[in-house]
Design a protein around this motif. Structure first.
Motif, short mmCIF file in Angstrom:
data_model
loop_
_atom_site.label_atom_id
_atom_site.label_comp_id
_atom_site.label_asym_id
_atom_site.label_seq_id
_atom_site.Cartn_x
_atom_site.Cartn_y
_atom_site.Cartn_z
N VAL A 22 13.91 9.08 -5.28
CA VAL A 22 14.09 10.52 -5.07
C VAL A 22 13.01 11.05 -4.13
CG1 VAL A 22 14.09 12.78 -6.21
CG2 VAL A 22 15.24 10.84 -7.29
N LEU A 23 11.78 10.65 -4.36
CA LEU A 23 10.66 11.08 -3.52
C LEU A 23 10.86 10.63 -2.07
CD1 LEU A 23 7.83 12.37 -3.34
CD2 LEU A 23 6.90 10.10 -3.79
N VAL A 24 11.21 9.38 -1.87
CA VAL A 24 11.40 8.85 -0.52
C VAL A 24 12.53 9.60 0.18
CG1 VAL A 24 12.10 6.82 0.81
CG2 VAL A 24 10.43 6.59 -1.03
N ASN A 25 13.63 9.84 -0.52
CA ASN A 25 14.75 10.57 0.09
C ASN A 25 14.34 12.00 0.46
OD1 ASN A 25 16.88 8.69 0.25
ND2 ASN A 25 17.18 8.85 -1.95
N ASP B 183 0.82 -1.21 0.00
CA ASP B 183 0.00 0.00 0.00
C ASP B 183 0.85 1.26 0.00
OD1 ASP B 183 0.75 -0.74 2.64
OD2 ASP B 183 -0.78 0.58 3.48
N VAL B 184 1.96 1.24 0.73
CA VAL B 184 2.88 2.38 0.78
C VAL B 184 3.56 2.55 -0.58
CG1 VAL B 184 4.97 3.30 1.87
CG2 VAL B 184 3.26 2.11 3.25
N GLU B 185 3.99 1.45 -1.15
CA GLU B 185 4.65 1.51 -2.46
C GLU B 185 3.70 2.07 -3.53
OE1 GLU B 185 7.17 -1.29 -5.56
OE2 GLU B 185 6.16 -2.22 -3.86
N ASP B 186 2.47 1.62 -3.52
CA ASP B 186 1.49 2.12 -4.49
C ASP B 186 1.28 3.63 -4.32
OD1 ASP B 186 1.15 -0.43 -5.49
OD2 ASP B 186 -0.71 -0.81 -4.36
N PHE B 187 1.13 4.07 -3.09
CA PHE B 187 0.92 5.49 -2.81
C PHE B 187 2.11 6.31 -3.30
CE2 PHE B 187 1.38 9.14 0.06
CZ PHE B 187 0.16 9.76 -0.13
#
Length: 66
Positions: free
Chosen positions: A49-52, A31-35
């Motif tokens: 890049v977004l996660v960092n 669910d986190v990966e999809d979001f």
């Protein structure tokens, strides 16, 4: 797998690189990966890049209240 291995002709430190950097894989729940994937696609950036960016923002927030 063999019961014994012969290391008598092995070269010690052959694959040792003191400056090597290791990247540890991080596994996200589906669910986190999809979001995150949806948001990254909207911004046209890689999920990494977004996660960092998000982690850096959280680090700054935590440091500001310490």
């Amino acid at each position: 797998m063999k019961s014994e291995y012969d290391f008598s002709k092995a070269e010690k430190g052959k694959f040792y690189h003191p400056d090597a950097k290791f990247h540890y894989p991080i596994y996200l729940e589906p669910d986190v990966e999809d979001f995150l994937t949806k948001i990254a696609q909207q911004k046209n950036i890689d999920v990494q890049v977004l996660v960092n960016e998000w982690l850096r923002s959280n680090i700054k927030l935590i440091q500001s209240i310490e």
